[in-house]
Design a protein around this motif. Structure first.
Motif, short mmCIF file in Angstrom:
data_model
loop_
_atom_site.label_atom_id
_atom_site.label_comp_id
_atom_site.label_asym_id
_atom_site.label_seq_id
_atom_site.Cartn_x
_atom_site.Cartn_y
_atom_site.Cartn_z
N TYR A 1 -6.34 7.03 -2.16
CA TYR A 1 -6.60 6.78 -3.57
C TYR A 1 -8.05 6.37 -3.83
O TYR A 1 -8.38 5.88 -4.91
N THR B 1 -8.70 9.10 -11.72
CA THR B 1 -8.61 7.77 -11.12
C THR B 1 -7.29 7.13 -11.49
O THR B 1 -6.51 7.66 -12.28
N ALA B 2 -7.04 5.95 -10.91
CA ALA B 2 -5.82 5.21 -11.22
C ALA B 2 -5.75 4.85 -12.70
O ALA B 2 -4.66 4.71 -13.26
N SER C 1 -4.20 8.01 -14.18
CA SER C 1 -2.98 8.57 -13.59
C SER C 1 -1.91 7.54 -13.26
O SER C 1 -0.76 7.90 -13.06
N ARG D 1 -1.18 3.76 -10.81
CA ARG D 1 -1.57 3.22 -9.52
C ARG D 1 -1.22 4.14 -8.35
O ARG D 1 -2.02 4.36 -7.45
N TYR D 2 0.00 4.67 -8.31
CA TYR D 2 0.45 5.47 -7.17
C TYR D 2 0.64 6.94 -7.53
O TYR D 2 1.30 7.68 -6.81
N HIS E 1 -4.12 10.78 -7.67
CA HIS E 1 -5.51 10.59 -8.09
C HIS E 1 -6.37 10.34 -6.86
O HIS E 1 -5.88 10.19 -5.74
N GLY E 2 -7.68 10.31 -7.08
CA GLY E 2 -8.59 10.00 -6.00
C GLY E 2 -8.73 11.10 -4.96
O GLY E 2 -8.47 12.28 -5.21
N GLY F 1 -0.47 13.87 2.09
CA GLY F 1 -1.36 12.86 1.55
C GLY F 1 -2.49 12.61 2.53
O GLY F 1 -2.60 13.27 3.57
N GLN G 1 -7.11 12.07 -2.33
CA GLN G 1 -6.03 12.97 -1.94
C GLN G 1 -5.68 13.97 -3.04
O GLN G 1 -5.06 15.00 -2.77
N HIS H 1 0.81 -1.22 0.00
CA HIS H 1 0.00 0.00 0.00
C HIS H 1 0.84 1.26 0.00
O HIS H 1 0.50 2.27 0.61
N GLU I 1 -6.85 2.87 3.84
CA GLU I 1 -6.02 3.55 2.84
C GLU I 1 -6.92 4.28 1.84
O GLU I 1 -7.12 3.86 0.71
#
Length: 398
Positions: free
Chosen positions: A242, A250-251, A254, A256-257, A260-261, A218, A263, A159, A239
């Protein structure tokens, strides 16, 4: 079907010993009659118990107390040197260490500045931070707070992107660190530790079901259900940084890390950009939130702009909190981190108002009340709980 197991003398002694030690922890130094009154033990049993605990090194004499004319009573207390524990808060830029004795009294602290280094030096850095805090004796347990979570199915840290926790992507992480440091180790998510601190000493002492939202650079959260931290199947419960949110990439778009989302709307950089669009100035997001609160207390167009900016920050935070509330239904939400704490009661009230406009449940919203570093406070709480269980049960094996 077998019946209940009868209490053996050793089991009864262990139960009495634990009760007495808990009373001494909670109430401080006590006389034998006071200890007997708190635990319900007879005078002979209390005397035998105290003698046993003194022999085990868990209790020490703390002088005498004057009573009725011509009468004195010996006073006993927990031996603080019976065990020591360590706590570490690890971020990419520094490692903070704190040492406490068995009573929970902090006896050493140290901050070790760090930079990104190879994996092979991880144990050395952790050890240097602990040694810098000058432990008075051997540590019985160390709890390490990190900006990620242990996946119980793999034993690896998950994560988080590898660059956020450099050197930690190794198999069997906990046994490896324990062997390297020479002490039992627990690795825990930093926001979960902050929630433990709030539960023990802060805004959530009266709540068994609550959510802590950490809004800073974050976003993260911790979920406490029935008085226990809920970690999830892979350690990633809470968590929410995201978590998909209206208006945020969204992922899929953008990565996975990437940003986005939730934060992307409510993390520190997004809040700074938002407040600047309302004419609020600040060197960073913490300063900007504080400046917005000050300006909002005034009059005129500038004050109106600041209030509008804070309202939008609160509305963005409330969108994610509403999603969490609809699933978890907590009785309380605790807010902490550099986005919300500088906003104080002004921002808290706005978040609560915006949240209650979106949800059927109406959880209370409070600001964190843990002073200092809540990650270290929670790490010590976890370490002390484990070591006290271990040490307080040692007389039964003696």
């Amino acid at each position: 079907m077998s019946g209940p197991v009868p209490g053996t003398p050793s089991l009864l002694r262990a139960i009495n010993d634990r009760a007495a030690l808990r009373a001494l922890l909670q109430h401080g130094p006590l006389t034998r009659p006071e200890l007997g009154a708190l635990t319900g033990l007879s005078k002979p049993t209390a005397s035998q118990l105290l003698a046993r605990l003194r022999e085990a090194g868990l209790v020490v004499l703390d002088g005498v107390r004057e009573g009725l004319p011509g009468r004195t009573a010996e006073v006993y207390r927990i031996n603080p040197a019976a065990a020591y524990v360590g706590a570490l808060d690890v971020t990419p830029g520094r490692i903070e260490a704190r040492i406490a004795d068995l009573t929970g009294t902090v006896v050493g602290e140290h901050t070790l500045p760090t930079r990104r280094r190879p994996a092979g030096e991880l144990v050395d850095r952790l050890d240097a931070a602990l040694r810098g805090a000058n432990p008075p004796g051997r540590l019985r347990r160390v709890v390490i707070g990190v900006q990620a979570a242990i996946d119980p199915t793999t034993g690896r840290l998950g994560h988080a992107a590898a660059e956020d926790v450099p050197g930690w992507q190794i198999p069997d992480l906990v046994p490896t660190l324990g062997a390297g440091l020479g002490v039992p180790v627990d690795v825990e998510n930093d926001v979960n530790l902050a929630a433990l601190a709030e539960q023990a000493h802060g805004a959530a002492t009266d709540s068994r079901d609550f959510v802590l939202l950490w809004a800073d650079q974050g976003i993260g959260s911790a979920i406490v259900l029935g008085g226990r931290v809920h970690r999830g199947a892979t350690g990633g419960a809470g968590e929410v940084g995201y978590m998909p949110a209206p208006g945020a990439p969204t992922a899929r778009e953008s990565g996975r890390y990437a940003g986005h989302g939730y934060q992307a709307l409510t993390g520190g950089p997004a809040v700074l950009e938002l407040l600047r669009s309302y004419g609020v100035r600040g060197a960073g997001f913490r300063q900007a939130v504080a400046a917005a609160v000050r300006a909002a207390g005034g009059r005129g167009a500038r004050a109106g702009q600041a209030r509008a900016g804070l309202r939008e920050v609160a509305a963005r935070l409330a969108v994610g909190l509403a999603a969490i509330t609809s699933v978890v239904d907590p009785g309380l939400i605790v807010l902490t981190g550099g986005v919300v704490l500088p906003g104080g009661e002004t921002l808290r009230e706005l978040v609560e108002e915006e949240l209650h406009a979106l949800t059927i449940p109406r959880p209370r919203v409070r600001l964190s009340s843990v002073a200092g570093n809540p990650v270290l406070a929670g790490a010590l709480e976890l370490a002390l709980g484990a070591v006290r269980d271990e040490v307080f049960g040692s007389t039964a094996r003696g």
